[in-house]
Write a protein that holds these residues in place. Structure first.
Motif, PDB file in Angstrom:
ATOM      1  N   UNK A 116       0.823  -1.083   0.135  1.00 37.80           N
ATOM      2  CA  UNK A 116      -0.001  -0.030  -0.025  1.00 37.80           C
ATOM      3  C   UNK A 116       0.846   1.343   0.052  1.00 37.80           C
ATOM      4  N   UNK A 117       1.817   1.232   0.921  1.00 37.05           N
ATOM      5  CA  UNK A 117       3.000   2.424   0.909  1.00 37.05           C
ATOM      6  C   UNK A 117       3.445   2.681  -0.727  1.00 37.05           C
ATOM      7  N   UNK A 118       3.914   1.558  -1.276  1.00 40.61           N
ATOM      8  CA  UNK A 118       4.635   1.603  -2.402  1.00 40.61           C
ATOM      9  C   UNK A 118       3.328   2.072  -3.496  1.00 40.61           C
ATOM     10  N   UNK A 119       2.530   1.938  -3.720  1.00 38.34           N
ATOM     11  CA  UNK A 119       1.222   2.308  -4.612  1.00 38.34           C
ATOM     12  C   UNK A 119       0.838   3.844  -4.206  1.00 38.34           C
ATOM     13  N   UNK A 120       0.521   4.006  -2.882  1.00 37.97           N
ATOM     14  CA  UNK A 120       0.033   5.057  -2.414  1.00 37.97           C
ATOM     15  C   UNK A 120       1.000   6.407  -2.198  1.00 37.97           C
ATOM     16  N   UNK A 121       2.317   6.092  -1.857  1.00 33.98           N
ATOM     17  CA  UNK A 121       2.990   7.015  -1.663  1.00 33.98           C
ATOM     18  C   UNK A 121       3.561   7.298   0.180  1.00 33.98           C
ATOM     19  N   UNK A 122       4.195   8.165   0.417  1.00 25.49           N
ATOM     20  CA  UNK A 122       4.757   7.909   1.653  1.00 25.49           C
ATOM     21  C   UNK A 122       3.907   8.652   2.496  1.00 25.49           C
ATOM     22  N   UNK A 123       3.359   9.852   2.193  1.00 25.83           N
ATOM     23  CA  UNK A 123       2.632  10.583   3.178  1.00 25.83           C
ATOM     24  C   UNK A 123       1.180   9.916   3.699  1.00 25.83           C
ATOM     25  N   UNK A 124       0.549   9.275   2.424  1.00 26.75           N
ATOM     26  CA  UNK A 124      -0.645   8.610   2.606  1.00 26.75           C
ATOM     27  C   UNK A 124      -0.555   7.063   3.289  1.00 26.75           C
ATOM     28  N   UNK A 125       0.960   6.761   3.155  1.00 25.85           N
ATOM     29  CA  UNK A 125       1.382   5.608   3.669  1.00 25.85           C
ATOM     30  C   UNK A 125       1.740   5.741   5.335  1.00 25.85           C
ATOM     31  N   UNK A 126       2.161   6.725   5.523  1.00 22.82           N
ATOM     32  CA  UNK A 126       2.483   6.922   7.140  1.00 22.82           C
ATOM     33  C   UNK A 126       1.107   7.234   7.958  1.00 22.82           C
ATOM     34  N   UNK A 127       0.169   7.568   7.207  1.00 20.81           N
ATOM     35  CA  UNK A 127      -1.317   7.744   8.026  1.00 20.81           C
ATOM     36  C   UNK A 127      -1.870   6.325   7.904  1.00 20.81           C
ATOM     37  N   UNK A 128      -1.762   5.856   6.707  1.00 18.00           N
ATOM     38  CA  UNK A 128      -2.307   4.385   6.724  1.00 18.00           C
ATOM     39  C   UNK A 128      -1.778   3.495   7.869  1.00 18.00           C
ATOM     40  N   UNK A 129      -0.422   3.477   7.940  1.00 16.78           N
ATOM     41  CA  UNK A 129       0.087   2.406   8.950  1.00 16.78           C
ATOM     42  C   UNK A 129      -0.148   3.047  10.335  1.00 16.78           C
ATOM     43  N   UNK A 130      -0.366   4.135  10.764  1.00 17.12           N
ATOM     44  CA  UNK A 130      -0.593   4.654  12.053  1.00 17.12           C
ATOM     45  C   UNK A 130      -2.251   4.344  12.319  1.00 17.12           C
ATOM     46  N   UNK A 131      -3.155   4.666  11.384  1.00 21.15           N
ATOM     47  CA  UNK A 131      -4.433   4.135  11.493  1.00 21.15           C
ATOM     48  C   UNK A 131      -4.750   2.757  11.577  1.00 21.15           C
ATOM     49  N   UNK A 132      -3.918   1.929  10.854  1.00 19.98           N
ATOM     50  CA  UNK A 132      -4.198   0.533  10.898  1.00 19.98           C
ATOM     51  C   UNK A 132      -3.812  -0.020  12.099  1.00 19.98           C
ATOM     52  N   UNK A 133      -2.671   0.270  12.789  1.00 18.20           N
ATOM     53  CA  UNK A 133      -2.336   0.013  14.158  1.00 18.20           C
ATOM     54  C   UNK A 133      -3.165   0.306  15.121  1.00 18.20           C
TER      55      UNK A 133
END
Length: 331
Positions: A116-133
């Protein structure tokens, strides 16, 4: 090579980082590094316990996460579709985590965060990782002083995948190998960072691997790496192995699905309004001769009928006065 699936057309670009997104990520990273590492610089009388600073870190982390989201939306022009995709991926990741939790570090959610981070980029990836956890902690009952640290570590983990090179050109087996290699290294890095959170206040350890408040940073780091090798190396190895295997086996399919969804969502598309197609004639202009009436064009009032032509007239009788040649037949 186009950045998209073969045969579908179009290009997919990772959600870029603007100046406000970069500033927000730098700020949250600096705060996170300090939150993880400050016990190494504290003296023996500081009363070390991350359980005391965790609520403050969590209180600072939430508005900073919101700031990253707002900055990304402002810089990249994201809309409700991006927020919806964030929610869907976070829910899937939170559902994957309990499948392997508690079993030798087998955590399948990590490979999804990498892709997901690869496709959607670092900013979106940081938020995604934090929200997922955060969502997985609520789902599994894993809420505790470690949760804000897990959110930070997973945010960095996912952001790193978005910073890998070749986002627009690298495809196929080479891309999967790069992502698998990153997933392996990042899985060990995640475990190491999380060990630093708990190591400073865990008691009952031997002096060779325990934390000594007030000791030199180099000496404490040596004890810390010995602690990681003795306690969590097996868990980190299991996490890395699962991430690599899943990335190589199903990574291509997941990448295509994510890129197809991103393309159809068109996060970076700008709204455009087509010009009106109706045409209005200027007052006093003469209509074209020899052609029927055009759509959207009203005949001028008071115009003289064409003379010398019987085209369009009623064959059963003479044309009525004031009629325009051809209008009766067209109507």
């Amino acid at each position: 090579m186009a950045d998209g699936d073969p045969g579908t057309g179009g290009a997919v670009r990772a959600i870029g980082l603007g100046p406000r997104s970069v500033a927000a990520l730098v700020l949250i990273t600096v705060i996170g590094v300090f939150a993880f590492g400050w016990p190494l610089l504290a003296d023996s009388a500081s009363g070390l316990a991350h359980s005391q600073d965790a609520p403050w870190l969590f209180a600072a982390l939430l508005p900073l996460l919101v700031a990253v989201v707002v900055a990304t939306i402002a810089d990249a022009g994201l809309d409700a579709k991006a927020v919806a995709m964030l929610g869907v991926l976070a829910a899937v990741g939170a559902a994957l985590r309990p499948l392997g939790a508690g079993t030798a570090g087998l955590e399948p959610m990590f490979f999804l965060m990498v892709l997901s981070g690869r496709v959607l980029g670092p900013g979106f990836g940081f938020v995604l990782g934090s929200v997922t956890m955060f969502a997985s902690a609520l789902l599994t009952g894993g809420v505790g002083p470690w949760m804000p640290f897990q959110m930070l570590a997973m945010g960095w983990f996912t952001m790193g995948a978005g910073l890998l090179p070749g986002a627009r050109r690298l495809r196929g087996r080479a891309e999967l190998l790069m992502l698998a290699g990153y997933g392996c290294l990042a899985a060990f890095a995640y475990g190491t960072v999380m060990n630093l959170q708990g190591w400073t206040y865990i008691g009952g350890l031997s002096s060779g691997i325990s934390f000594h408040p007030g000791a030199a940073v180099g000496a404490n780091l040596a004890r810390f790496f010995a602690y990681c090798a003795a306690t969590s190396l097996g868990w980190d190895l299991g996490r890395a192995a699962v991430t690599v295997v899943l990335t190589l086996v199903v990574g291509s399919t997941v990448l295509k699905a994510l890129r197809r969804a991103t393309r159809r969502a068109a996060f970076d598309a700008e709204a455009a309004f087509a010009p009106e197609t109706g045409v209005a004639l200027k007052t006093g202009s003469a209509p074209e001769t020899g052609s029927g009436p055009k759509a959207g064009v009203a005949p001028e009032t008071g115009s003289a009928p064409e003379t010398g032509s019987d085209a369009g007239q009623d064959r059963s009788g003479p044309a009525r006065p004031g009629s325009i040649a051809g209008s009766t037949a067209a109507e």
